[in-house]
Structures are given as C-alpha cells and as structure tokens.
Design a protein around this motif. Structure first.
Motif, PDB file in Angstrom:
ATOM      1  N   THR A   7       0.816  -1.224   0.000  1.00  0.00           N
ATOM      2  CA  THR A   7       0.000   0.000   0.000  1.00  0.00           C
ATOM      3  C   THR A   7       0.843   1.265   0.000  1.00  0.00           C
ATOM      4  OG1 THR A   7      -0.078   0.128   2.390  1.00  0.00           O
ATOM      5  CG2 THR A   7      -1.805  -1.151   1.309  1.00  0.00           C
ATOM      6  N   LEU A 238      -7.087   3.523  -1.579  1.00  0.00           N
ATOM      7  CA  LEU A 238      -8.045   3.358  -0.488  1.00  0.00           C
ATOM      8  C   LEU A 238      -7.397   2.675   0.720  1.00  0.00           C
ATOM      9  CD1 LEU A 238     -11.254   2.425  -2.529  1.00  0.00           C
ATOM     10  CD2 LEU A 238     -10.764   4.586  -1.350  1.00  0.00           C
ATOM     11  N   LEU A 239      -6.526   1.710   0.460  1.00  0.00           N
ATOM     12  CA  LEU A 239      -5.821   1.040   1.564  1.00  0.00           C
ATOM     13  C   LEU A 239      -4.904   2.025   2.292  1.00  0.00           C
ATOM     14  CD1 LEU A 239      -4.980  -2.364  -0.169  1.00  0.00           C
ATOM     15  CD2 LEU A 239      -6.499  -2.040   1.812  1.00  0.00           C
ATOM     16  N   GLN A 241      -5.278   5.310   2.334  1.00  0.00           N
ATOM     17  CA  GLN A 241      -6.162   6.259   3.018  1.00  0.00           C
ATOM     18  C   GLN A 241      -6.551   5.708   4.394  1.00  0.00           C
ATOM     19  OE1 GLN A 241     -10.197   6.450   1.556  1.00  0.00           O
ATOM     20  NE2 GLN A 241     -10.206   8.702   1.657  1.00  0.00           N
ATOM     21  N   LYS A 242      -6.885   4.420   4.432  1.00  0.00           N
ATOM     22  CA  LYS A 242      -7.273   3.786   5.687  1.00  0.00           C
ATOM     23  C   LYS A 242      -6.091   3.743   6.657  1.00  0.00           C
ATOM     24  CE  LYS A 242      -9.685  -0.251   7.428  1.00  0.00           C
ATOM     25  NZ  LYS A 242     -10.046  -1.641   7.174  1.00  0.00           N
ATOM     26  N   HIS A 245      -5.517   7.112   8.119  1.00  0.00           N
ATOM     27  CA  HIS A 245      -6.580   7.414   9.079  1.00  0.00           C
ATOM     28  C   HIS A 245      -6.302   6.705  10.411  1.00  0.00           C
ATOM     29  CE1 HIS A 245     -10.547   8.543  10.422  1.00  0.00           C
ATOM     30  NE2 HIS A 245     -10.762   7.286  10.796  1.00  0.00           N
ATOM     31  N   VAL A 246      -5.935   5.446  10.321  1.00  0.00           N
ATOM     32  CA  VAL A 246      -5.634   4.663  11.536  1.00  0.00           C
ATOM     33  C   VAL A 246      -4.442   5.279  12.279  1.00  0.00           C
ATOM     34  CG1 VAL A 246      -4.758   2.409  12.330  1.00  0.00           C
ATOM     35  CG2 VAL A 246      -6.641   2.506  10.685  1.00  0.00           C
ATOM     36  N   GLU A 253     -11.378  12.864   1.538  1.00  0.00           N
ATOM     37  CA  GLU A 253     -12.044  11.864   0.699  1.00  0.00           C
ATOM     38  C   GLU A 253     -11.315  11.814  -0.658  1.00  0.00           C
ATOM     39  OE1 GLU A 253     -14.074  15.679  -0.598  1.00  0.00           O
ATOM     40  OE2 GLU A 253     -12.962  14.932   1.142  1.00  0.00           O
TER      41      GLU A 253
END
Ligand code: ZN
Length: 321
Positions: A7, A238-239, A241-242, A245-246, A253
């Motif tokens: 990622t 998207l991975l 982004q996650k 965030h974590v 977005e």
C-alpha cells in the motif's frame, strides 16, 4: 531491509506550484527547460484560472509539474519551512555543462554545487521558485525528446527528489518510514534523503531538511503548493487512506482530478501531501500526439466553456519550442 508494503507509494507523482503569469510560465518550463505542456485546463475550484501541466511525452508519474494561477490574488508567497522548497529535476550526468551554458546564454543566473555526490545546478524560475537540475547517472527515463532547441540526449528526465523543509524533522521522518513505507538512504548536514520502499531511483527520492531558524513558508505565487506521491491504482489508494486514518492523520475523501484520483493530508511539519493514482492518465480526453494543445475542461464546466474561454487570457506556445 524492511518488507515492501503493497500500500505504500511507488515514488513521486507530481508537484504543484503557484505562478504569477501563465505565458511567462509556459515560456520558461517549455521554452527554456524543454518540458512538454501535456495539459491545458482550469483550476477545478476556480475555472477562471488556468491549471497547466508539464511533463514527459505522456505525463508519466514522476515527470509532472503543474501550476495554478490566482488572477486578482497575486500576493507573493515566501518559500520556507512547512513547504516543498525546490523543483529538483534529473538530467543525464553528462548534460550539466550543456544546461549551465544554455541557462547562461538565456541570461539566467545559476550556481553549481555538490550534494550527496551529485553535481547540482541551482537557479530560480521567473516567480522566484528555486529550481535545480541534478546530474544523475543511470536514470532510465527519457523525458520529452521532441523540443526544437534541446537535443534529446540532454532532455530533463523528470523530478529527481522532493525537497521538503520543516522546522523539526523527527515526526516527518517517522511518517515517511512508517505509513509511507520509505527508507533512509543517507544524511548530509541537516538534509536526510529517503527513497520509496519500491525502488531507489531518481523520481522516488524525498529529501527532508530540518531548518528551525528560517521564517516559516507562506503560500502565494512563487511557492510550491503541494507534493504528490504515486500509487498504481484506486484500491491501493483506499488502503493507504485507511492506514493514514488509523495512524491519526486527517485525510481527505477521494477527489476526481480527471487524469488521476487524489487524497490529501498535511504531514506533521505542515506540508500538504497528496496521494495520486497513476491511472487513468492524460490521454483520457485527447490523443497522445496532441496532448496540451486544446483547452480541456472537466464535464461539469463544459456547458460554461464559452464564458470560461472569454475569461482566460490567450496562451501561446513558447517561441523557443
Ligand atoms: Zn496535486
């Protein structure tokens, strides 16, 4: 060696800066530096202003430099900590004398220095943004090979490194070596060079400079607005982004930039980071042979094309092409 995480970014995608005058900008980046104008569009947040993209033949990730213009808000910025602080370009190792002579013949003052064992030619663009050409051995990229005045052998290859200046480097370096998957290559004084976990090549370097004494950067014309890193596709984005965030980052977005999809966040030193997809690319709305020749608008602005075209100043190809 840390394992390569699927990622993490593969390298640089583009950088975006703010210029005062679009024609002067085209004259410099295509006419003087020989990049290809690959897309002529408008600022998606303010369609009365151009957004110009320069790069290699197809606008490959890592070759792209883009400029916004803010007509009527032409407050000058100040380059400093909290910003990407230079546009650093790769040239073949044997081409630095050519570039030094070319800049001198165009009355552009440049100085030569050595950094990390590489010869560097440093100058400024017409808005005062620091620009460097670095003599790089073994950069396999070809750049834009069809400039009228610049021999293909000397063409600039694309971005070399992202020069990021922060007041304190600790947390920025930590971000790079964790979520962003980079690894340290070497240090020299207050500068540390990192590279993407995927490759150690020109176009995948990131230099962090710690400078607590300089006045903080201020956005405006003559400064670099953000730096974008490349991921291959939407799923990877998207991975990541996650994962951001974590890790506690306030990440945007996904935004559709027509030629790529983007997420944005601010790193701990204040610099705006973007993660952009390598797809779909610049041939989505014009043929590879005619890239950059027509004004391209995103679908939502097509209905207002005639009004937009009236607001934009005419823009001519540089006479040095
Ligand atoms: Zn961007």
């Amino acid at each position: 060696m840390q394992p390569i995480h699927p990622t993490t970014p593969t390298g640089l995608h583009h950088l975006t800066a703010i210029a005062g005058n679009p024609q002067t900008n085209v004259d410099f980046y295509t006419g003087v530096l020989g990049l290809r104008l690959i897309k002529k569009t408008v600022n998606f947040d303010d369609p009365s202003a151009y957004h110009l993209y320069y790069g290699d033949e197809t606008g490959s990730p890592g070759s792209i430099i883009t400029f916004f213009y803010w007509p009527g808000h032409d407050a000058r910025g100040r380059t400093g900590p909290g910003q990407t602080t230079a546009i650093v370009l790769s040239a073949p190792a044997a081409s630095l004398d050519y570039w030094q002579q070319r800049l001198a013949s165009l009355s552009i003052a440049a100085t030569r220095r050595n950094r990390f064992g590489e010869e560097v030619l440093a100058f400024a663009d017409p808005d005062g943004i620091p620009v460097e050409i670095v003599a790089v051995t073994g950069d396999p990229r070809t750049g834009w090979q069809h400039h009228a005045a610049i021999p293909a052998a000397h063409a600039l290859r694309g971005l070399h490194t992202a020069e990021l200046t922060v007041r304190s480097a600790t947390r920025t370096e930590q971000l790079l070596t964790t979520v962003m998957g980079c690894r340290l290559v070497r240090r020299e004084g207050t500068r540390a060079r990192f590279t993407s976990a995927h490759s150690e090549t020109s176009g995948s370097y990131i230099d962090i400079i710690a400078d607590a004494s300089a006045a903080p950067g201020a956005g405006g014309s003559g400064t670099i607005h953000h730096i974008a890193f490349s991921v291959p596709d939407d799923d990877t984005q998207l991975l990541l982004q996650k994962a951001l965030h974590v890790a506690g980052y306030s990440v945007s977005e996904v935004r559709d930039r027509n030629y790529f999809h983007s997420i944005y966040y601010r790193e701990p030193g204040g610099i705006l980071f973007e993660i952009a997809t390598a797809t779909p690319g610049f041939a989505i709305d014009e043929s590879p042979a005619t890239l950059g020749t027509a004004l391209k608008l995103p679908t939502q602005f097509e209905r207002a094309r005639s009004q937009i075209e009236r607001l934009l100043p005419p823009l001519h190809p540089s006479n040095q092409e």
